[in-house]
Design a protein around this motif. Sequence first.
Motif, PDB file in Angstrom:
ATOM      1  N   LYS A   1      -1.742 -17.002   8.439  1.00 46.33           N
ATOM      2  CA  LYS A   1      -0.329 -17.354   8.427  1.00 46.33           C
ATOM      3  C   LYS A   1       0.381 -16.987   9.733  1.00 46.33           C
ATOM      4  CE  LYS A   1      -0.028 -19.109   4.307  1.00 46.33           C
ATOM      5  NZ  LYS A   1       0.313 -20.538   4.131  1.00 46.33           N
ATOM      6  N   GLY A   2      -0.400 -16.725  10.784  1.00 48.67           N
ATOM      7  CA  GLY A   2       0.189 -16.431  12.084  1.00 48.67           C
ATOM      8  C   GLY A   2       0.219 -17.661  12.973  1.00 48.67           C
ATOM      9  N   ASN A   3       0.438 -17.470  14.258  1.00 47.44           N
ATOM     10  CA  ASN A   3       0.482 -18.573  15.214  1.00 47.44           C
ATOM     11  C   ASN A   3      -0.907 -19.159  15.440  1.00 47.44           C
ATOM     12  OD1 ASN A   3       3.238 -18.159  15.593  1.00 47.44           O
ATOM     13  ND2 ASN A   3       2.864 -16.620  17.182  1.00 47.44           N
ATOM     14  N   GLN A   4      -0.941 -20.400  15.905  1.00 47.27           N
ATOM     15  CA  GLN A   4      -2.212 -21.078  16.142  1.00 47.27           C
ATOM     16  C   GLN A   4      -2.151 -21.846  17.455  1.00 47.27           C
ATOM     17  OE1 GLN A   4      -3.271 -23.932  13.133  1.00 47.27           O
ATOM     18  NE2 GLN A   4      -5.302 -24.331  13.996  1.00 47.27           N
ATOM     19  N   GLU A   5      -3.151 -21.634  18.278  1.00 50.79           N
ATOM     20  CA  GLU A   5      -3.260 -22.375  19.528  1.00 50.79           C
ATOM     21  C   GLU A   5      -4.178 -23.575  19.337  1.00 50.79           C
ATOM     22  OE1 GLU A   5      -4.023 -20.160  23.073  1.00 50.79           O
ATOM     23  OE2 GLU A   5      -3.198 -18.309  22.235  1.00 50.79           O
ATOM     24  N   ASN A   6      -4.075 -24.518  20.249  1.00 50.33           N
ATOM     25  CA  ASN A   6      -4.944 -25.697  20.176  1.00 50.33           C
ATOM     26  C   ASN A   6      -6.413 -25.287  20.198  1.00 50.33           C
ATOM     27  OD1 ASN A   6      -2.934 -27.716  20.121  1.00 50.33           O
ATOM     28  ND2 ASN A   6      -2.634 -27.516  22.325  1.00 50.33           N
ATOM     29  N   GLY A   7      -7.174 -25.818  19.254  1.00 49.21           N
ATOM     30  CA  GLY A   7      -8.605 -25.556  19.213  1.00 49.21           C
ATOM     31  C   GLY A   7      -8.998 -24.198  18.684  1.00 49.21           C
ATOM     32  N   ALA A   8      -8.038 -23.430  18.164  1.00 50.42           N
ATOM     33  CA  ALA A   8      -8.345 -22.091  17.658  1.00 50.42           C
ATOM     34  C   ALA A   8      -7.886 -21.966  16.212  1.00 50.42           C
ATOM     35  CB  ALA A   8      -7.667 -21.025  18.512  1.00 50.42           C
ATOM     36  N   ALA A   9      -8.481 -21.022  15.512  1.00 51.36           N
ATOM     37  CA  ALA A   9      -8.063 -20.761  14.132  1.00 51.36           C
ATOM     38  C   ALA A   9      -6.729 -20.031  14.134  1.00 51.36           C
ATOM     39  CB  ALA A   9      -9.127 -19.915  13.426  1.00 51.36           C
ATOM     40  N   PRO A  10      -5.933 -20.228  13.100  1.00 50.94           N
ATOM     41  CA  PRO A  10      -4.643 -19.524  13.044  1.00 50.94           C
ATOM     42  C   PRO A  10      -4.845 -18.026  12.916  1.00 50.94           C
ATOM     43  CG  PRO A  10      -5.091 -20.629  10.968  1.00 50.94           C
ATOM     44  CD  PRO A  10      -6.136 -21.096  11.928  1.00 50.94           C
ATOM     45  N   ALA A  11      -3.934 -17.280  13.515  1.00 47.72           N
ATOM     46  CA  ALA A  11      -4.008 -15.818  13.451  1.00 47.72           C
ATOM     47  C   ALA A  11      -3.557 -15.339  12.080  1.00 47.72           C
ATOM     48  CB  ALA A  11      -3.117 -15.210  14.539  1.00 47.72           C
ATOM     49  N   ASP A  12      -3.937 -14.114  11.753  1.00 46.55           N
ATOM     50  CA  ASP A  12      -3.437 -13.490  10.533  1.00 46.55           C
ATOM     51  C   ASP A  12      -2.023 -12.976  10.779  1.00 46.55           C
ATOM     52  OD1 ASP A  12      -5.871 -13.970   9.361  1.00 46.55           O
ATOM     53  OD2 ASP A  12      -6.641 -11.939   9.670  1.00 46.55           O
ATOM     54  N   LEU A  13      -1.247 -12.907   9.729  1.00 42.39           N
ATOM     55  CA  LEU A  13       0.104 -12.351   9.796  1.00 42.39           C
ATOM     56  C   LEU A  13       0.122 -11.056   9.004  1.00 42.39           C
ATOM     57  CD1 LEU A  13       3.106 -12.506  10.531  1.00 42.39           C
ATOM     58  CD2 LEU A  13       3.446 -13.920   8.496  1.00 42.39           C
ATOM     59  N   ILE A  14       0.541  -9.983   9.654  1.00 41.13           N
ATOM     60  CA  ILE A  14       0.552  -8.668   9.010  1.00 41.13           C
ATOM     61  C   ILE A  14       1.974  -8.111   9.039  1.00 41.13           C
ATOM     62  CG2 ILE A  14      -0.283  -6.294   9.123  1.00 41.13           C
ATOM     63  CD1 ILE A  14      -2.837  -7.311  10.363  1.00 41.13           C
ATOM     64  N   PHE A  15       2.455  -7.718   7.866  1.00 41.48           N
ATOM     65  CA  PHE A  15       3.732  -7.033   7.777  1.00 41.48           C
ATOM     66  C   PHE A  15       3.465  -5.528   7.699  1.00 41.48           C
ATOM     67  CE2 PHE A  15       4.791 -11.238   6.187  1.00 41.48           C
ATOM     68  CZ  PHE A  15       5.969 -11.497   6.868  1.00 41.48           C
ATOM     69  N   VAL A  16       4.153  -4.774   8.557  1.00 33.59           N
ATOM     70  CA  VAL A  16       4.005  -3.316   8.596  1.00 33.59           C
ATOM     71  C   VAL A  16       5.302  -2.703   8.076  1.00 33.59           C
ATOM     72  CG1 VAL A  16       3.481  -1.301  10.021  1.00 33.59           C
ATOM     73  CG2 VAL A  16       2.503  -3.535  10.613  1.00 33.59           C
ATOM     74  N   LEU A  17       5.203  -1.968   6.970  1.00 31.49           N
ATOM     75  CA  LEU A  17       6.398  -1.395   6.364  1.00 31.49           C
ATOM     76  C   LEU A  17       7.038  -0.347   7.268  1.00 31.49           C
ATOM     77  CD1 LEU A  17       5.617  -0.857   2.562  1.00 31.49           C
ATOM     78  CD2 LEU A  17       6.698  -2.799   3.700  1.00 31.49           C
ATOM     79  N   ASP A  18       8.347  -0.437   7.388  1.00 39.97           N
ATOM     80  CA  ASP A  18       9.119   0.569   8.105  1.00 39.97           C
ATOM     81  C   ASP A  18      10.157   1.123   7.137  1.00 39.97           C
ATOM     82  OD1 ASP A  18       9.956   2.212  10.111  1.00 39.97           O
ATOM     83  OD2 ASP A  18      11.046   0.677  11.221  1.00 39.97           O
ATOM     84  N   GLU A  19      10.545   2.363   7.346  1.00 47.02           N
ATOM     85  CA  GLU A  19      11.476   3.030   6.424  1.00 47.02           C
ATOM     86  C   GLU A  19      12.823   3.217   7.092  1.00 47.02           C
ATOM     87  OE1 GLU A  19       9.963   6.579   4.283  1.00 47.02           O
ATOM     88  OE2 GLU A  19      11.788   7.548   5.033  1.00 47.02           O
TER      89      GLU A  19
END
Length: 275
Positions: free
Chosen positions: A158-176
């Motif tokens: 669910k991250g960004n994707q460049e031409n010819g590449a698989a899409p990146a993972d999207l990671i949410f990091v909890l902040d307090e």
Amino acid sequence: MGVSDYYKILKVNHDATDEELKKAFKKLAMKWHPDKNYDHHKKEDFEAKFKQISEAYDVLSDPKKRQIYDFYGHYPLNSHRYNKENGDGNVKDHEKKGVVESSLGCTLEELYKGCKRRLRISRIVPDELDNLTSIEEILKIDIQPGWKKGTKITFPGKGNQENGAAPADLIFVLDEKPHALFKRDGNDLVTTQKILLVDALTGGKTLNLKTLDGRDLTVQVTEIVKPGSELVVPNEGMPISKEPGKKGNLRIKFNVMFPSRLTTQQKYELKKILE
């Protein structure tokens, strides 16, 4: 420009306003404009610098271009089509090593009780003509009671994707987010309460606290409050996510309020008592 840092070029912070960008550009443009250079040996340097400044301002002064730049790490100026709609302004993204990490701010109440969040994300993907464009999606996140700052929630692909590449993972990091009354220390909650010197010495003080889930909590101070001492209330801390039903402790620290002055008679009587 490639992956140059437009913010550094304009010497502004990443949260710079439109007015701050405009002032920064005007100041640098006046300094580096080729027409201001009277030494023809340095003209190429001035032209290159002025081009950098102009390009940086062109991207950062345009809300859509700026969002793409912030999200993707650079703005490919030779792309034919970009369509960036407004995303969730509370999510700040950066990409590294094929993974997009986003800081997700949560209140202490949300981390105590757990909550469900719906986040609108915008990500860069190739369209049918291999031009980079932006699409929007809604992601659902179930935040469990007791999760800590730094907890990561991963959405594969669910991250960004460049031409010819698989899409990146999207990671949410909890902040307090900071809380007005409590601070978290592991699974414990810590609060500091004011107490008069007479109450610290004699006890009998009643503390009325509002818990993170809205309950009224009454705590009796019965012992002498010594410097550095804490009053521990068991099972009134944060939920322990890996041990359902269990909680940490509430630790109450004290700020002893001393009188601003004493009469001679009060000092004499106090000395007599304490000695």
